[in-house]
Design an enzyme around this catalytic site. Sequence first.
Site, PDB file in Angstrom:
ATOM      1  N   GLU A 143       0.764  -1.387  -0.105  1.00  0.00           N
ATOM      2  CA  GLU A 143      -0.068   0.075  -0.216  1.00  0.00           C
ATOM      3  C   GLU A 143       0.771   1.311  -0.004  1.00  0.00           C
ATOM      4  OE1 GLU A 143      -2.867  -0.487   3.240  1.00  0.00           O
ATOM      5  OE2 GLU A 143      -3.683  -2.125   2.330  1.00  0.00           O
ATOM      6  N   GLU A 253      -5.566 -11.021  -1.618  1.00  0.00           N
ATOM      7  CA  GLU A 253      -6.408 -10.835  -0.373  1.00  0.00           C
ATOM      8  C   GLU A 253      -7.940 -10.896  -0.997  1.00  0.00           C
ATOM      9  OE1 GLU A 253      -5.354  -7.625   1.844  1.00  0.00           O
ATOM     10  OE2 GLU A 253      -3.208  -7.782   1.637  1.00  0.00           O
TER      11      GLU A 253
HETATM   12  C1  XIL Z   1      -6.230  -6.721   7.888  1.00  0.00           C
HETATM   13  C2  XIL Z   1      -6.554  -8.301   8.995  1.00  0.00           C
HETATM   14  O1  XIL Z   1      -7.225  -8.815   8.241  1.00  0.00           O
HETATM   15  C3  XIL Z   1      -7.002  -7.742  10.161  1.00  0.00           C
HETATM   16  O2  XIL Z   1      -7.328  -8.937  11.159  1.00  0.00           O
HETATM   17  C4  XIL Z   1      -6.413  -6.684  10.792  1.00  0.00           C
HETATM   18  O3  XIL Z   1      -7.137  -6.230  12.148  1.00  0.00           O
HETATM   19  C5  XIL Z   1      -5.920  -5.395   9.955  1.00  0.00           C
HETATM   20  O4  XIL Z   1      -5.512  -6.066   8.803  1.00  0.00           O
HETATM   21  N1  XIL Z   1      -4.884  -4.814   3.537  1.00  0.00           N
HETATM   22  C6  XIL Z   1      -3.805  -5.607   4.318  1.00  0.00           C
HETATM   23  C7  XIL Z   1      -4.027  -6.647   5.041  1.00  0.00           C
HETATM   24  O5  XIL Z   1      -2.839  -5.548   3.238  1.00  0.00           O
HETATM   25  O6  XIL Z   1      -3.012  -6.734   5.882  1.00  0.00           O
HETATM   26  C8  XIL Z   1      -5.375  -6.223   5.994  1.00  0.00           C
HETATM   27  O7  XIL Z   1      -5.481  -7.150   6.884  1.00  0.00           O
HETATM   28  C9  XIL Z   1      -6.739  -6.014   5.075  1.00  0.00           C
HETATM   29  C10 XIL Z   1      -6.303  -4.833   4.084  1.00  0.00           C
END
Ligand code: XIL
Length: 348
Positions: A143, A253
């Site tokens: 990000e 994701e």
């Molecule tokens: C999220 C997790 O799923 C949660 O459990 C945590 O509280 C916050 O992070 N983008 C990403 C991930 O790259 O690392 C994030 O994961 C979701 C959004």
Amino acid sequence: DVRSLQDRYEDSFAIGAAVEPYQLEGIQGEILKHHYNSIVAENVMKPINIHPEEKRYDFEEADKIVQFAKENDMEVRFHNLVWHSQVPDWFFLDKEGNKMVEETSPKQQEKNKRLLLKRLEKHIKTIVKRYKDDVDSWDVVNEVIDEYASNDRALRESPWYQITGTDYIKTAFETARKYADEDAKLYINDYNTEVEPKRTYLYNLVVELLEEGVPIDGVGHQAHIQLGWPSLQETEDAINMFADLGLDNQITELDVSIYGWPPAPAYESYDAIPDSVFQTQADRYSDLFELFERLDDKISNVTFWGIADNHTWLDDRAEEYNDGAGKDAPFVFDPDYNVKPAYWTIID
Ligand code: XIL
């Protein structure tokens, strides 16, 4: 005993899931072994968990996931080496304990930059050396683009950027490349990579870094998507665009929220979600996997950000942003681990 996702897509790409270590046991462990041939830590490999203090690493939870992957012959995605979120504050404090971002003297700024890049190098070197033999794909930076940032390249104005400019990105990739297995791939990972203008900002940065010789192997598309957004065409274009640069793509994701676009009422409980919504979701998943399969020479991994609808980060996000409105249901397994309509459309 239903046909497994990994078996269905064996000729195309790896199928992964994000997990917390407790999910490696019991029925979830069985589902993982059956359906997935790739795994990623939902949280335990992030800087705040794995490197909470400058002189202390905590590998215990991360090791459990790597161990499980080894025992079950799964690929490992490492998420992530560098991020602006879930990163401990110590990285950004100078030796006197002052916040580096608040420093105004150019000389001290230069010193801080050197110190931060040195810390970053050590962080990456230590982690990459430890998991060198186990990790196939590294999310080196996560990000780094923020389309709302006030600079004209949309570089996220995190402390990393404020203190080092884009040097942290270069150092991160160069250090990872130096210590990672030569077959392991290095990714720049982000969300909303499908949509303009963010997609072009990311593209421009990647082109610039590649021209400078920064060793990027691929783009990770988080793909936190919704029933009607972004369009399939946008997803296709994004993948082609980066593939045309000679890069790999991974879907890192994946989840398909039942909220967002088109607007939906906030369902109070899972049981209140109508079947028609699951049917629409199944069609959406079907379109996506058809696309991924068609582009499978450009995509090496498709990872879901969870396993079943009983555990999704989208529920916490709803808590945070929407007053807890609406139980979400983004996966292909329901809260009791039964297959959903979406499972059948991506299997068939
Ligand atoms: C999220 C997790 O799923 C949660 O459990 C945590 O509280 C916050 O992070 N983008 C990403 C991930 O790259 O690392 C994030 O994961 C979701 C959004």
